[in-house]
Design an enzyme around this catalytic site. Sequence first.
Site, mmCIF file in Angstrom:
data_model
loop_
_atom_site.group_PDB
_atom_site.id
_atom_site.type_symbol
_atom_site.label_atom_id
_atom_site.label_comp_id
_atom_site.label_asym_id
_atom_site.label_seq_id
_atom_site.Cartn_x
_atom_site.Cartn_y
_atom_site.Cartn_z
ATOM 1 N N THR A 281 -2.047 5.379 2.408
ATOM 2 C CA THR A 281 -3.395 4.390 2.473
ATOM 3 C C THR A 281 -3.063 3.516 3.604
ATOM 4 O O THR A 281 -2.125 2.903 3.734
ATOM 5 C CB THR A 281 -3.143 3.539 1.104
ATOM 6 O OG1 THR A 281 -3.091 4.752 -0.069
ATOM 7 C CG2 THR A 281 -4.194 2.712 0.998
ATOM 8 N N LEU B 207 0.927 -1.130 0.080
ATOM 9 C CA LEU B 207 0.069 0.031 0.064
ATOM 10 C C LEU B 207 0.891 1.102 0.010
ATOM 11 O O LEU B 207 1.795 1.191 0.526
ATOM 12 C CB LEU B 207 -0.916 -0.007 1.338
ATOM 13 C CG LEU B 207 -1.998 -1.050 1.268
ATOM 14 C CD1 LEU B 207 -2.796 -0.920 2.710
ATOM 15 C CD2 LEU B 207 -2.970 -1.193 0.154
ATOM 16 N N ASP B 208 0.441 2.333 -0.565
ATOM 17 C CA ASP B 208 1.032 3.695 -0.459
ATOM 18 C C ASP B 208 1.157 3.984 1.020
ATOM 19 O O ASP B 208 0.333 3.661 2.059
ATOM 20 C CB ASP B 208 0.114 4.805 -1.509
ATOM 21 C CG ASP B 208 0.216 4.439 -2.854
ATOM 22 O OD1 ASP B 208 0.829 3.593 -3.337
ATOM 23 O OD2 ASP B 208 -0.753 4.985 -3.220
ATOM 24 N N ARG B 209 2.214 5.088 1.088
ATOM 25 C CA ARG B 209 2.585 5.279 2.507
ATOM 26 C C ARG B 209 1.409 5.924 3.275
ATOM 27 O O ARG B 209 1.116 5.586 4.573
ATOM 28 C CB ARG B 209 3.363 6.694 2.446
ATOM 29 C CG ARG B 209 3.867 7.062 3.950
ATOM 30 C CD ARG B 209 4.866 8.062 3.509
ATOM 31 N NE ARG B 209 5.535 8.783 4.742
ATOM 32 C CZ ARG B 209 4.745 9.863 5.319
ATOM 33 N NH1 ARG B 209 3.830 10.423 4.770
ATOM 34 N NH2 ARG B 209 5.219 10.386 6.436
#
Length: 284
Positions: A136, A132-134
């Site tokens: 998210t 996951l993105d930072r």
Amino acid sequence: MQISLTNPTQQPLTVKKVLTQQGVSHRLYHKLKQIPANFVVNHRRVPADYLVNPQATVCFELPTENNPDLTASFQPLNCVYEDDHWLVVDKPVGLSSVPGPSNRIDTLTNRVKGYWLQQGSENLVPHIITRLDRDTQGLVLIAKHLLANSWAQQQLAQQQIKKYYYARVAGQLSTSHGLLDQPIGRQGQQIARQIMAEGQPALTEYWVLQTQATDTLVKVQLHTGRTHQIRVHFAATGHPLLGDQLYGGPVSSTYPHQALEAYYLSFFDPITQKTLTFTLPLRI
């Protein structure tokens, strides 16, 4: 760690065939072969070309993994599920999934290593499957050893790992269900991705769950796994995610970061022959 795999067919198969049919990648199989006398059938050490009878079991040891260059972090880790093969965690906002140039000491990967060290685990290399993105939040699947990683990567390639997200997007969508099907790429080394003809195919499906005066809550399924895919696709429709500064989303004290949560995760466990499913409540 010892693993046992059974010949599920009605005919004799070589050890190699039993393993590869049960999800052992060719790369992993060659690693297993390098361990002396690694294959055992009926309590006997056997060569790789040994014929395994129907319903007989092959036992073998997996190589132990450790990466001394990976720093262990002992910051909190919210574990949702764990067994000998899998770890599912709830990643918070603001935590990167893997080390990068700006942070090599406290990412999700570092925290998992620290957690496993505290447990006295044998394998100390987390294989992040659903990154996951930072900013998210939500469910992340981690394979605990090389074979689990091989299983998961094959399921990813065959789109058998099911993931759903909650997202809040700016404005009101014109349809209650839609498919966003535009290729995504990036110019040079820019962080932001964009819709571009020469980009990689990307398909995002959504369902409207709730419409408000200024924003819409949607359920989202990724049918491909491009970087920033949900964020790029909704921004391209003129409805960026709330709080997503990189893609023009409106920022507020309520949404200082993108309103995106990975709330549902489902995958098949070859060991138990069961589908494991996990969900989180709505938090955006």
